[in-house]
Each structure stands twice: as C-alpha cells, then as structure tokens.
Design a protein around this motif. Sequence first.
Motif, PDB file in Angstrom:
ATOM      1  N   LEU A   1       5.471   4.111  -6.797  1.00  0.00           N
ATOM      2  CA  LEU A   1       4.055   3.764  -6.739  1.00  0.00           C
ATOM      3  C   LEU A   1       3.277   4.805  -5.944  1.00  0.00           C
ATOM      4  N   ASP A   2       2.167   5.237  -6.503  1.00  0.00           N
ATOM      5  CA  ASP A   2       1.249   6.152  -5.830  1.00  0.00           C
ATOM      6  C   ASP A   2       0.088   5.311  -5.313  1.00  0.00           C
TER       7      ASP A   2
ATOM      8  N   THR B   1      -4.584  -0.368 -11.579  1.00  0.00           N
ATOM      9  CA  THR B   1      -3.631   0.531 -12.240  1.00  0.00           C
ATOM     10  C   THR B   1      -2.206   0.246 -11.766  1.00  0.00           C
ATOM     11  N   LEU B   2      -2.059   0.036 -10.456  1.00  0.00           N
ATOM     12  CA  LEU B   2      -0.735  -0.239  -9.899  1.00  0.00           C
ATOM     13  C   LEU B   2      -0.202  -1.592 -10.374  1.00  0.00           C
TER      14      LEU B   2
ATOM     15  N   CYS C   1       9.135  -0.889 -10.317  1.00  0.00           N
ATOM     16  CA  CYS C   1       8.360   0.032  -9.480  1.00  0.00           C
ATOM     17  C   CYS C   1       8.889   0.034  -8.049  1.00  0.00           C
ATOM     18  N   THR C   2       8.850   1.200  -7.419  1.00  0.00           N
ATOM     19  CA  THR C   2       9.433   1.361  -6.086  1.00  0.00           C
ATOM     20  C   THR C   2       8.410   1.891  -5.095  1.00  0.00           C
TER      21      THR C   2
ATOM     22  N   PRO D   1      -4.724   3.851   1.699  1.00  0.00           N
ATOM     23  CA  PRO D   1      -3.648   3.776   0.711  1.00  0.00           C
ATOM     24  C   PRO D   1      -2.268   3.660   1.354  1.00  0.00           C
ATOM     25  N   GLY D   2      -1.540   2.612   0.980  1.00  0.00           N
ATOM     26  CA  GLY D   2      -0.198   2.392   1.483  1.00  0.00           C
ATOM     27  C   GLY D   2      -0.120   1.604   2.769  1.00  0.00           C
ATOM     28  N   GLN D   3      -1.254   1.303   3.411  1.00  0.00           N
ATOM     29  CA  GLN D   3      -1.230   0.560   4.673  1.00  0.00           C
ATOM     30  C   GLN D   3      -1.079  -0.935   4.406  1.00  0.00           C
ATOM     31  N   VAL D   4      -0.164  -1.576   5.139  1.00  0.00           N
ATOM     32  CA  VAL D   4       0.024  -3.016   5.027  1.00  0.00           C
ATOM     33  C   VAL D   4      -1.090  -3.703   5.810  1.00  0.00           C
TER      34      VAL D   4
END
Length: 307
Positions: free
Chosen positions: A211-212, A219-220, A233-234, A256-259
């Motif tokens: 995943l980007d 999109t994801l 997806c990883t 992006p990517g932050q929990v």
Amino acid sequence: MKLIFAGTPDFAAAALQALITAGHEIALVLTQPDRPAGRGMKLMASPVKQLAEKHGLPVYQPEKLRSPEQQAPVAAIAADAMVVAAYGIILPQAVLDMPRLGCLNIHGSLLPRWRGAAPIQRAIEHGDAETGITIMQMDAGLDTGAMLSLHPVTIAADETTRSLHDKLAECGAEAIVAALANLPALQAGAVAQPTEGVTYAEKIRKDEAALDWTLPAETLARRIRAFDPFPGCTTRHGEETLKCWAARAEAGNGAPGQVLAADADGVLVGTGSGVLRVTEWQRPGSKRLPSREFLAGGKLQVNDKLL
C-alpha cells in the motif's frame, strides 16, 4: 454437443459442471499441468482436473499447444465446439480451427473493457460499477473475438474479488449453457468488438500489493478489495509486514501512513486524501483477524507510522 472443455481454476470448473449437468458430451478436458501448491509445495491438480476425474472424463495437460504432436489429441476428437474458460494457455489458430463450430470463450468482463488476465480484479480496483460475462467467438488475438452474448453483473460497493468471482462464475456457467442451446443464431448475429473503450487487465503482480499511503483513501480501499483473496495488500509496521484485508474510505485528514486511531471500530490511517479505516488484519503466520482481536496484541498504537 460433442465438446472439448479447456479451463483451469474454480471459475472454469463452475462452467464445466454446468455443461455436464446440461447433458453435453465432454469428449476431452484440457487443463494446465499439476503445479506445486500449499506449504508442502506438493503437486496439486487444478479444480477443473479434479472435477473431470470425479466424472470420469478424459484429461489432457500439455504445457503448450504449439506443435502438431501437442495438438493431435485435440484434433482426434472432431468436436462440435470447444469451450474455453480461464485456461491460461494460448490456443494457436490451428487449434481454434479444429472444432466444427470453433472455440467459445467465457470471459469475466463486458468486452472490450478489461481484456486480459485479471478482469475481475481490475474492474474492482478501478471503481467500475458494472462488469459481467461475455461469451466470445475466439480468434487468435487477446480477447478480441466477436461477441455472441453479454451478461451484465453489478459490482456492489463492498465487492471483493472473492465475492465477484463467485457471482461471475455462476453467471458464466449459465451463459455458456444458454449460448450452446442457441449457438447457430448467436453466431449468425455475432457482433465485432468496438475499437473504442478497450482496456487491458494485466496479470496481478505481487509487487503491487504494498500500500502506498500517499494515494487517496478510496483508491486504497478499492485495491484492498480487489486483492482479496490474492495477493492481499501489505504494509510495513516496524520490521513486520502486515496484510490489510478489509477497509473503507472516510472523510478526514492525517499524514500518509500515520495511525490516527486504533480501537474496536478499526485502525484509522492517514492517506494522501481522506483517511482509511482498516477493519481486518493479518500478521505473518497468523490468520485474518478483525481489528478488535488484532489490536489485543498491543503492537499497533496511535501515532505509529505505517510504510
């Protein structure tokens, strides 16, 4: 009719069963050679081969069909028609010409959209609202033959490749039985594919699974549904690679990517546009788990970074 059937996975097995039930003579079944599978990497027969053997049907498993020697068992049948569904081996023109009425393909999209190897996955990944089955008179091109019948299928908002595959397999099985019952009329009215609207469904590569998080959440979410059940997806969390199996896009903002949140309702992750709530996870060597159970391990927390 006296038929040859060519196919390999579950999608094709559904059609073979329908043809058997409809009373057609299946004079020969073509399927790919047994392949290593599972943790032990033992040779496994394809779903089509397993079904054929259950019904006592003759099976032929060539690696290719290029040479006269490889083609000889097909020519010897003198079939009325060949039905092809997700076979995975290219049929040269000589083979296409062998059956009296040619070769019919059960294709998992509404052609000319999504020609190629992965029409089900690509339709979901790109947000299509509708797909379906095309019964096609095969030619030597890549899914370029004339269309005999089209059978639309709606793609649900939460559709995965697993669920859509099953819908299309059932639709394709019914469609090919109906097509054979009315084949002369369908062939007389065959429609050439339009040159506009052609898209290609390339085979899914494992390197597409990562995943980007800079992409939009929608999109994801579509990609996660499209890659269920394969390849999944990883994302990276520290030194661990996690699989994300279910998610939905929501309004919101975050790096992006932050929990952003992690609770029983899911793990909320920032993306390039909106946020993604991941509700089903899998650790290496473990099973798929809903977020509530996955988070019980305590390894994923707010402000962690996914890569």
